[in-house]
Design a protein around this motif. Structure first.
Motif, PDB file in Angstrom:
ATOM      1  N   ASN A  37       8.105  -6.132  -0.693  1.00 33.64           N
ATOM      2  CA  ASN A  37       6.923  -5.444  -0.854  1.00 33.64           C
ATOM      3  C   ASN A  37       6.387  -5.398  -2.252  1.00 33.64           C
ATOM      4  OD1 ASN A  37       7.896  -4.481   1.716  1.00 33.64           O
ATOM      5  ND2 ASN A  37       5.937  -3.460   1.756  1.00 33.64           N
ATOM      6  N   PHE A  38       6.960  -6.183  -3.145  1.00 27.20           N
ATOM      7  CA  PHE A  38       6.528  -6.214  -4.617  1.00 27.20           C
ATOM      8  C   PHE A  38       5.691  -7.135  -4.622  1.00 27.20           C
ATOM      9  CE2 PHE A  38       6.483  -7.203  -9.189  1.00 27.20           C
ATOM     10  CZ  PHE A  38       6.752  -6.102  -9.646  1.00 27.20           C
ATOM     11  N   SER A  39       4.382  -7.148  -4.076  1.00 28.89           N
ATOM     12  CA  SER A  39       3.410  -7.977  -3.759  1.00 28.89           C
ATOM     13  C   SER A  39       2.275  -7.918  -4.681  1.00 28.89           C
ATOM     14  CB  SER A  39       3.083  -7.946  -2.282  1.00 28.89           C
ATOM     15  OG  SER A  39       1.865  -8.588  -1.829  1.00 28.89           O
ATOM     16  N   GLY A  40       1.384  -9.025  -4.813  1.00 25.26           N
ATOM     17  CA  GLY A  40       0.202  -9.064  -5.499  1.00 25.26           C
ATOM     18  C   GLY A  40      -0.895  -8.832  -4.702  1.00 25.26           C
ATOM     19  N   ALA A 116      -7.766   3.218  -9.131  1.00 26.66           N
ATOM     20  CA  ALA A 116      -7.973   2.427  -8.004  1.00 26.66           C
ATOM     21  C   ALA A 116      -6.877   2.161  -7.338  1.00 26.66           C
ATOM     22  CB  ALA A 116      -8.968   1.498  -8.606  1.00 26.66           C
ATOM     23  N   SER A 117      -5.896   1.461  -8.217  1.00 27.61           N
ATOM     24  CA  SER A 117      -4.469   1.004  -7.867  1.00 27.61           C
ATOM     25  C   SER A 117      -3.736   2.152  -7.064  1.00 27.61           C
ATOM     26  CB  SER A 117      -3.662   0.435  -8.825  1.00 27.61           C
ATOM     27  OG  SER A 117      -4.187  -0.449  -9.457  1.00 27.61           O
ATOM     28  N   LEU A 118      -3.760   3.408  -7.625  1.00 24.04           N
ATOM     29  CA  LEU A 118      -3.066   4.316  -6.710  1.00 24.04           C
ATOM     30  C   LEU A 118      -3.945   4.753  -5.561  1.00 24.04           C
ATOM     31  CD1 LEU A 118      -2.331   6.919  -9.559  1.00 24.04           C
ATOM     32  CD2 LEU A 118      -0.755   5.525  -8.460  1.00 24.04           C
ATOM     33  N   ALA A 119      -5.010   4.636  -5.504  1.00 22.63           N
ATOM     34  CA  ALA A 119      -5.954   4.899  -4.367  1.00 22.63           C
ATOM     35  C   ALA A 119      -5.704   3.989  -3.253  1.00 22.63           C
ATOM     36  CB  ALA A 119      -7.279   5.238  -4.798  1.00 22.63           C
ATOM     37  N   TRP A 147       4.314  11.243  10.607  1.00 25.03           N
ATOM     38  CA  TRP A 147       4.680  11.978   9.177  1.00 25.03           C
ATOM     39  C   TRP A 147       6.248  11.096   9.037  1.00 25.03           C
ATOM     40  CZ3 TRP A 147       3.315  13.824   4.965  1.00 25.03           C
ATOM     41  CH2 TRP A 147       4.160  14.231   3.835  1.00 25.03           C
ATOM     42  N   ALA A 148       7.054  11.207   9.973  1.00 25.32           N
ATOM     43  CA  ALA A 148       8.386  10.499   9.984  1.00 25.32           C
ATOM     44  C   ALA A 148       8.224   9.198   9.787  1.00 25.32           C
ATOM     45  CB  ALA A 148       9.138  10.589  11.233  1.00 25.32           C
ATOM     46  N   CYS A 149       7.171   8.449  10.059  1.00 20.56           N
ATOM     47  CA  CYS A 149       6.851   6.902   9.800  1.00 20.56           C
ATOM     48  C   CYS A 149       6.521   6.896   8.511  1.00 20.56           C
ATOM     49  CB  CYS A 149       5.765   6.542  10.801  1.00 20.56           C
ATOM     50  SG  CYS A 149       5.291   4.690  10.592  1.00 20.56           S
ATOM     51  N   LEU A 150       5.449   7.869   8.000  1.00 23.28           N
ATOM     52  CA  LEU A 150       5.316   7.843   6.510  1.00 23.28           C
ATOM     53  C   LEU A 150       6.437   7.980   5.720  1.00 23.28           C
ATOM     54  CD1 LEU A 150       1.881   9.673   6.859  1.00 23.28           C
ATOM     55  CD2 LEU A 150       2.129   7.275   6.605  1.00 23.28           C
ATOM     56  N   VAL A 151       6.966   8.800   5.854  1.00 22.17           N
ATOM     57  CA  VAL A 151       8.368   9.208   5.035  1.00 22.17           C
ATOM     58  C   VAL A 151       9.186   7.863   4.806  1.00 22.17           C
ATOM     59  CG1 VAL A 151      10.417  10.723   4.659  1.00 22.17           C
ATOM     60  CG2 VAL A 151       8.028  11.592   5.410  1.00 22.17           C
ATOM     61  N   ALA A 152       9.652   7.445   6.084  1.00 22.16           N
ATOM     62  CA  ALA A 152      10.347   6.114   6.087  1.00 22.16           C
ATOM     63  C   ALA A 152       9.815   5.045   5.348  1.00 22.16           C
ATOM     64  CB  ALA A 152      10.576   5.753   7.645  1.00 22.16           C
ATOM     65  N   ALA A 153       8.343   4.892   4.989  1.00 27.25           N
ATOM     66  CA  ALA A 153       7.820   3.736   4.415  1.00 27.25           C
ATOM     67  C   ALA A 153       7.724   4.037   2.909  1.00 27.25           C
ATOM     68  CB  ALA A 153       6.318   3.655   5.175  1.00 27.25           C
ATOM     69  N   ILE A 154       8.202   5.133   2.299  1.00 24.88           N
ATOM     70  CA  ILE A 154       8.134   5.499   1.058  1.00 24.88           C
ATOM     71  C   ILE A 154       8.690   4.401   0.447  1.00 24.88           C
ATOM     72  CG2 ILE A 154       8.651   7.086  -0.673  1.00 24.88           C
ATOM     73  CD1 ILE A 154       7.893   9.290   1.250  1.00 24.88           C
ATOM     74  N   PRO A 155      10.094   3.975   0.281  1.00 29.58           N
ATOM     75  CA  PRO A 155      10.611   2.961  -0.260  1.00 29.58           C
ATOM     76  C   PRO A 155       9.790   1.589  -0.440  1.00 29.58           C
ATOM     77  CG  PRO A 155      12.241   4.033   0.936  1.00 29.58           C
ATOM     78  CD  PRO A 155      10.803   4.633   1.438  1.00 29.58           C
ATOM     79  N   PHE A 156       9.429   1.264   0.648  1.00 34.44           N
ATOM     80  CA  PHE A 156       8.715   0.105   0.882  1.00 34.44           C
ATOM     81  C   PHE A 156       7.149   0.097   0.029  1.00 34.44           C
ATOM     82  CE2 PHE A 156      10.919   0.328   4.590  1.00 34.44           C
ATOM     83  CZ  PHE A 156      11.825  -0.701   4.460  1.00 34.44           C
ATOM     84  N   GLU A 157       6.366   1.154   0.240  1.00 32.47           N
ATOM     85  CA  GLU A 157       5.268   1.611  -0.425  1.00 32.47           C
ATOM     86  C   GLU A 157       5.369   1.703  -2.074  1.00 32.47           C
ATOM     87  OE1 GLU A 157       2.014   1.076   0.605  1.00 32.47           O
ATOM     88  OE2 GLU A 157       3.030   0.724   2.431  1.00 32.47           O
ATOM     89  N   LEU A 158       6.483   2.381  -2.396  1.00 28.91           N
ATOM     90  CA  LEU A 158       6.878   2.495  -3.849  1.00 28.91           C
ATOM     91  C   LEU A 158       6.932   0.852  -4.432  1.00 28.91           C
ATOM     92  CD1 LEU A 158       9.418   5.265  -4.255  1.00 28.91           C
ATOM     93  CD2 LEU A 158       6.841   5.140  -4.838  1.00 28.91           C
ATOM     94  N   PHE A 160       5.382  -1.595  -3.213  1.00 27.23           N
ATOM     95  CA  PHE A 160       4.056  -2.242  -3.149  1.00 27.23           C
ATOM     96  C   PHE A 160       3.164  -1.562  -4.222  1.00 27.23           C
ATOM     97  CE2 PHE A 160      -0.355  -2.289  -1.185  1.00 27.23           C
ATOM     98  CZ  PHE A 160      -0.615  -3.618  -0.924  1.00 27.23           C
ATOM     99  N   LEU A 161       3.416  -0.221  -4.615  1.00 26.75           N
ATOM    100  CA  LEU A 161       2.764   0.289  -5.606  1.00 26.75           C
ATOM    101  C   LEU A 161       3.127  -0.345  -7.046  1.00 26.75           C
ATOM    102  CD1 LEU A 161       0.943   2.438  -7.002  1.00 26.75           C
ATOM    103  CD2 LEU A 161       3.025   4.002  -7.136  1.00 26.75           C
TER     104      LEU A 161
END
Length: 192
Positions: A37-40, A116-119, A147-158, A160-161
């Motif tokens: 997820n470390f994507s451009g 803008a990146s954060l948003a 909510w559980a799905c969002l919490v589980a996605a945090i490592p991936f979204e981090l 991505f961020l």
């Protein structure tokens, strides 16, 4: 005047092509899970929204890039990798991310690109994981399940961020530096 427009378009496309090329190389790494997820692609969406004056091109190019890279990743990793249930929510999220770039980056500054990146990543998190939530039976179809799905996605979204911030920093800094060196890239009424 057409030449200035073409030069800007070519430079923008080269930037985007380089960043997306890295997305295609990542699966070849033995540590692919670290780079998944470390994507451009988030940076490409924001960058396109900020710089393409032609709104159609601003949306079409990131969508096309995502589609082509998904097709390539599907060939490399398997079709279920690229086109899972609810995959189209990722495309909706990407379109919204382009909109974030258009709305939030009227003037390129470090703070505007950062916010803008954060948003944009927040939009991606909510919309793409909505697709995961409704596309799979992993989480119950309740607010608590979402909510559980969002919490589980945090490592991936981090990741991505982090990717969006790094690639945005590189792309915006490099393009702004090129605009100083080559003033034709700042042509305001270009077709792109």
């Amino acid at each position: 005047m057409e030449r200035k427009s073409t030069a800007k378009t070519v430079v923008l496309l080269l930037f985007i092509t380089c960043v997306i090329g890295l997305r295609l190389i990542a699966p070849l790494s033995s540590d692919f899970a670290l780079f998944a997820n470390f994507s451009g692609i988030g940076a490409v969406a924001i960058f396109s929204g900020a710089y393409f004056k032609n709104r159609f091109a601003g949306y079409l190019l990131p969508m096309l890039v995502l589609l082509l890279s998904d097709l390539s990743l599907g060939i490399i990793m398997g079709s279920s990798y690229a086109f899972y249930k609810g995959w189209y929510f990722t495309y909706i999220a990407l379109a919204l991310m382009v909109g974030v770039g258009q709305l939030m980056i009227k003037k390129v500054t470090v703070s505007n690109v950062f916010v803008a990146s954060l948003a944009a990543v927040f939009v991606h998190w909510i919309v793409s994981d909505f697709g995961v939530w409704i596309g799979f039976d992993t989480y119950p179809n309740t607010l608590a399940g979402f909510w559980a799905c969002l919490v589980a996605a945090i490592p991936f979204e981090l990741r991505f961020l982090y990717g969006t911030l790094v690639y945005s920093g590189l792309m915006f800094t490099a393009f702004e530096a090129l605009k100083v060196k080559f003033p034709s890239l700042t042509y305001k009424t270009s077709a792109v």
